[in-house]
Design a protein around this motif. Structure first.
Motif, PDB file in Angstrom:
ATOM      1  N   VAL A 104      15.391  12.979  -1.723  1.00 31.96           N
ATOM      2  CA  VAL A 104      13.992  12.812  -2.196  1.00 31.96           C
ATOM      3  C   VAL A 104      13.032  12.298  -0.753  1.00 31.96           C
ATOM      4  N   LYS A 105      12.206  13.020  -0.479  1.00 29.68           N
ATOM      5  CA  LYS A 105      11.254  12.848   0.674  1.00 29.68           C
ATOM      6  C   LYS A 105       9.952  12.174   0.715  1.00 29.68           C
ATOM      7  N   ARG A 106       9.594  12.157  -0.907  1.00 28.63           N
ATOM      8  CA  ARG A 106       8.359  11.931  -1.255  1.00 28.63           C
ATOM      9  C   ARG A 106       8.122  11.359  -2.679  1.00 28.63           C
ATOM     10  N   VAL A 107       7.422  10.497  -3.026  1.00 32.05           N
ATOM     11  CA  VAL A 107       7.253  10.013  -4.464  1.00 32.05           C
ATOM     12  C   VAL A 107       5.882   9.706  -4.505  1.00 32.05           C
ATOM     13  N   SER A 108       5.267  10.206  -5.594  1.00 32.55           N
ATOM     14  CA  SER A 108       3.789  10.000  -5.874  1.00 32.55           C
ATOM     15  C   SER A 108       3.908   8.922  -7.296  1.00 32.55           C
ATOM     16  N   ILE A 109       2.927   7.962  -7.019  1.00 27.66           N
ATOM     17  CA  ILE A 109       2.817   6.731  -7.812  1.00 27.66           C
ATOM     18  C   ILE A 109       1.340   6.294  -7.904  1.00 27.66           C
ATOM     19  N   ALA A 110       0.930   5.797  -9.034  1.00 32.23           N
ATOM     20  CA  ALA A 110      -0.193   5.303  -9.408  1.00 32.23           C
ATOM     21  C   ALA A 110      -0.202   3.818  -8.881  1.00 32.23           C
ATOM     22  N   PRO A 111      -0.940   3.461  -7.677  1.00 30.20           N
ATOM     23  CA  PRO A 111      -0.651   2.226  -6.926  1.00 30.20           C
ATOM     24  C   PRO A 111      -1.210   0.930  -7.836  1.00 30.20           C
ATOM     25  N   GLU A 112      -1.661   1.336  -8.854  1.00 27.26           N
ATOM     26  CA  GLU A 112      -2.263  -0.077  -9.750  1.00 27.26           C
ATOM     27  C   GLU A 112      -1.289  -0.630 -10.621  1.00 27.26           C
ATOM     28  N   LEU A 113      -0.197   0.233 -10.881  1.00 24.58           N
ATOM     29  CA  LEU A 113       0.784  -0.062 -11.684  1.00 24.58           C
ATOM     30  C   LEU A 113       1.510  -1.399 -11.473  1.00 24.58           C
ATOM     31  N   ASN A 114       2.142  -1.940 -12.377  1.00 20.22           N
ATOM     32  CA  ASN A 114       3.086  -3.098 -12.039  1.00 20.22           C
ATOM     33  C   ASN A 114       4.139  -2.723 -11.204  1.00 20.22           C
ATOM     34  N   GLY A 115       4.423  -3.577 -10.130  1.00 16.36           N
ATOM     35  CA  GLY A 115       5.595  -3.537  -9.088  1.00 16.36           C
ATOM     36  C   GLY A 115       5.348  -2.244  -8.127  1.00 16.36           C
ATOM     37  N   ALA A 116       3.925  -1.712  -8.171  1.00 20.09           N
ATOM     38  CA  ALA A 116       3.875  -0.457  -7.420  1.00 20.09           C
ATOM     39  C   ALA A 116       3.538  -0.800  -5.960  1.00 20.09           C
ATOM     40  N   MET A 117       3.036  -2.077  -5.487  1.00 18.92           N
ATOM     41  CA  MET A 117       2.936  -2.391  -4.121  1.00 18.92           C
ATOM     42  C   MET A 117       4.268  -2.568  -3.425  1.00 18.92           C
ATOM     43  N   GLU A 118       5.190  -3.153  -4.275  1.00 15.40           N
ATOM     44  CA  GLU A 118       6.467  -3.471  -3.958  1.00 15.40           C
ATOM     45  C   GLU A 118       7.244  -2.273  -3.641  1.00 15.40           C
ATOM     46  N   THR A 119       7.191  -1.191  -4.643  1.00 11.90           N
ATOM     47  CA  THR A 119       7.780  -0.267  -4.751  1.00 11.90           C
ATOM     48  C   THR A 119       7.285   0.783  -3.529  1.00 11.90           C
ATOM     49  N   GLY A 120       5.948   0.691  -2.962  1.00 12.39           N
ATOM     50  CA  GLY A 120       5.507   1.403  -1.869  1.00 12.39           C
ATOM     51  C   GLY A 120       6.249   0.837  -0.516  1.00 12.39           C
ATOM     52  N   ARG A 121       6.292  -0.431  -0.471  1.00 15.77           N
ATOM     53  CA  ARG A 121       7.084  -0.905   0.525  1.00 15.77           C
ATOM     54  C   ARG A 121       8.442  -0.589   0.936  1.00 15.77           C
ATOM     55  N   TYR A 122       9.084  -0.567  -0.383  1.00 14.89           N
ATOM     56  CA  TYR A 122      10.464  -0.209  -0.664  1.00 14.89           C
ATOM     57  C   TYR A 122      10.896   1.002  -0.196  1.00 14.89           C
ATOM     58  N   LEU A 123       9.997   1.997  -0.813  1.00 18.41           N
ATOM     59  CA  LEU A 123      10.302   3.347  -0.309  1.00 18.41           C
ATOM     60  C   LEU A 123       9.876   3.714   1.050  1.00 18.41           C
ATOM     61  N   HIS A 128      -2.346  10.321  -9.813  1.00 18.12           N
ATOM     62  CA  HIS A 128      -2.606  10.196 -11.194  1.00 18.12           C
ATOM     63  C   HIS A 128      -3.089   8.844 -11.537  1.00 18.12           C
ATOM     64  N   THR A 129      -3.947   8.446 -10.745  1.00 21.18           N
ATOM     65  CA  THR A 129      -4.265   6.986 -10.648  1.00 21.18           C
ATOM     66  C   THR A 129      -5.623   6.559 -11.142  1.00 21.18           C
ATOM     67  N   ASP A 130      -5.792   5.379 -11.828  1.00 21.41           N
ATOM     68  CA  ASP A 130      -7.010   4.834 -12.390  1.00 21.41           C
ATOM     69  C   ASP A 130      -7.498   3.600 -11.348  1.00 21.41           C
ATOM     70  N   ALA A 131      -6.824   3.642 -10.185  1.00 20.84           N
ATOM     71  CA  ALA A 131      -7.110   2.658  -9.129  1.00 20.84           C
ATOM     72  C   ALA A 131      -8.491   2.451  -8.678  1.00 20.84           C
ATOM     73  N   ALA A 158     -16.647   1.862  -6.743  1.00 20.69           N
ATOM     74  CA  ALA A 158     -15.908   3.043  -6.088  1.00 20.69           C
ATOM     75  C   ALA A 158     -14.330   2.921  -6.600  1.00 20.69           C
ATOM     76  N   GLY A 159     -13.921   4.102  -6.601  1.00 23.87           N
ATOM     77  CA  GLY A 159     -12.611   4.488  -7.270  1.00 23.87           C
ATOM     78  C   GLY A 159     -11.654   5.054  -6.135  1.00 23.87           C
ATOM     79  N   ALA A 160     -10.294   5.730  -6.561  1.00 25.49           N
ATOM     80  CA  ALA A 160      -9.655   6.121  -5.624  1.00 25.49           C
ATOM     81  C   ALA A 160     -10.191   7.281  -5.064  1.00 25.49           C
ATOM     82  N   ILE A 161     -11.032   8.186  -5.423  1.00 23.54           N
ATOM     83  CA  ILE A 161     -11.352   8.948  -4.641  1.00 23.54           C
ATOM     84  C   ILE A 161     -12.001   8.702  -3.495  1.00 23.54           C
ATOM     85  N   GLU A 162     -13.003   7.769  -3.581  1.00 17.95           N
ATOM     86  CA  GLU A 162     -13.820   7.128  -2.328  1.00 17.95           C
ATOM     87  C   GLU A 162     -12.907   6.641  -1.345  1.00 17.95           C
TER      88      GLU A 162
END
Length: 394
Positions: A164-183, A194-197, A232-236
């Motif tokens: 696994v070289k890449r994982v796509s995640i919606a960063p607003e989800l529960n645990g997404a920040m911790e998961t980002g650091r972990y990965l 696929h984010t509504d952040a 502003a949203g994720a696109i911006e």
């Protein structure tokens, strides 16, 4: 291994095009090149007659092609997808999954590990997990019954395969920040998808391991009005945050020319990565109904107007494009030099993936992953590790 000597090439370098150039391939590497006469005893001479000679394209996000999908659960699917995209100038790729049952994803990882060294038509660099850790509001064509918050136990199972070289995640989800650091600490690329952040959430994510925006504009929040105010949203955020790479589905359907020009104006040449996000429908005719995902559990989608659509025609469901079409689209839409466009599918993804010391540009000692395109940028030949794997009748 046969030596290859290309002559009369329009050689695409990082910052220029070298006319009437020669390039020598020996032992799977670029041995020499220049606007000079190169001779090599016993080499196969290939006269390009002014066609483009470029680094091989690196595809960071591809699900399928030629009627097959990586979620099919067969070795044949991996060979079929790799072959199809190699016929369009792609020499390296991340095999991409989507939201599905844990067992389906695990099986795709097992097969990848079994076949990656046997696939010769394309370098299989690793796996991109696109899902299931997404926003339900921005699920796009992903199957909603599999959408959920990041699951550390499940992720560790996937990571245990070592591919696994890449994982796509919606960063607003529960645990997404911790998961980002972990990965990120494990050397895995983490991408917002696929984010509504909100803008602020993506900005926070960029400080917590996220380095990429998966298919910018697609299945992603943008500016909106709440309480009489614009937010502003994720696109911006993707457009504004300099450190973030952005991935664009450059098939000429997902994003209109004006949006492609805006992305270039905001991000410049060095932070854009062109991708197909191709489904199994790549290479299949119009009005074909295909499965998005595995043949047994995937959803029906329709190829119409040069793109895959949900059956209700209310959303796209992946593209049916491949490498050379992406280049032509960007060239025509943005009007920038060939070397800048090429960097978006060679140097930039190589840098993101940490392989820019050996792939992604024309340089002596680099892997001989090369593509030949006609003057109007249609694929004519693909070379992987010094071997011709695709060639049109000359």
């Amino acid at each position: 291994m046969e030596k290859l000597l290309f002559k009369n090439a329009r050689l695409v370098l990082p910052n220029s095009v070298m006319e009437n150039a020669s390039l020598l391939v020996a032992d799977g590497k670029i041995a020499d090149f220049g606007a000079k006469d190169i001779s090599a005893e016993g080499a196969k001479v290939i006269d390009l007659d002014g066609d483009w000679l470029t680094p091989g394209l690196i595809e960071t996000h591809v699900h399928g092609g030629g009627g097959a999908d990586f979620m099919d659960g067969t070795e044949e699917a991996f060979f079929t997808v790799a072959k199809h995209h190699s016929e369009h100038g792609v020499t390296s790729m991340l095999a991409t999954t989507l939201a599905g049952e844990t067992s389906e994803t695990e099986n795709a990882l097992k097969i990848f590990c079994d076949v990656k060294d046997r696939v010769k038509s394309c370098n299989m660099l690793g796996v991109h997990l696109e899902g299931p850790y997404f926003s339900m509001a921005q699920k796009g064509a992903q199957d909603p019954k599999y959408i959920k918050d990041p699951d550390r136990q499940e992720l560790d199972l996937f990571l245990s395969y070592g591919c696994v070289k890449r994982v796509s995640i919606a960063p607003e989800l529960n645990g997404a920040m911790e998961t980002g650091r972990y990965l990120s600490d494990k050397g895995v690329i983490v991408s917002a998808a696929h984010t509504d952040a909100s803008f602020d959430t993506v900005e926070e994510a960029s400080k917590n391991g996220y380095t990429l925006m998966t298919h910018l504009y697609s299945a992603m929040s943008g500016v909106h009005i709440a309480d009489c105010k614009r937010h502003a949203g994720a696109i911006e955020a993707g457009l504004c945050i300099d450190d973030l790479f952005v991935e664009t589905i450059c098939d000429g359907v997902h994003l209109p020319d004006g949006i492609l020009r805006l992305i270039y104006k905001c991000k410049g040449r060095d932070k854009i990565i062109l991708t197909s996000d191709a489904s199994r429908g790549a290479g299949l005719p119009e009005n074909t109904v295909i499965k998005l995902g595995s043949l047994t559990k995937g959803q029906d989608v329709l190829i119409k107007n040069g793109v895959a659509n949900r059956m209700d025609m209310k959303a796209f469901a992946g593209s049916v494009a491949a490498g050379d079409r992406l280049l032509r689209t960007e060239l025509n839409a943005v009007g920038i030099p060939m070397w800048e466009v090429m960097g978006m599918m060679t140097a930039n993804p190589a840098k993101l993936l940490g392989i820019d010391d050996r792939k992604g540009k024309i340089a002596v000692g680099y892997d001989a992953d090369l593509a030949v395109f006609s003057k109007d940028v249609y694929s004519k030949m693909t070379v992987v590790n010094g071997e011709i794997v695709y060639e049109v009748n000359r």
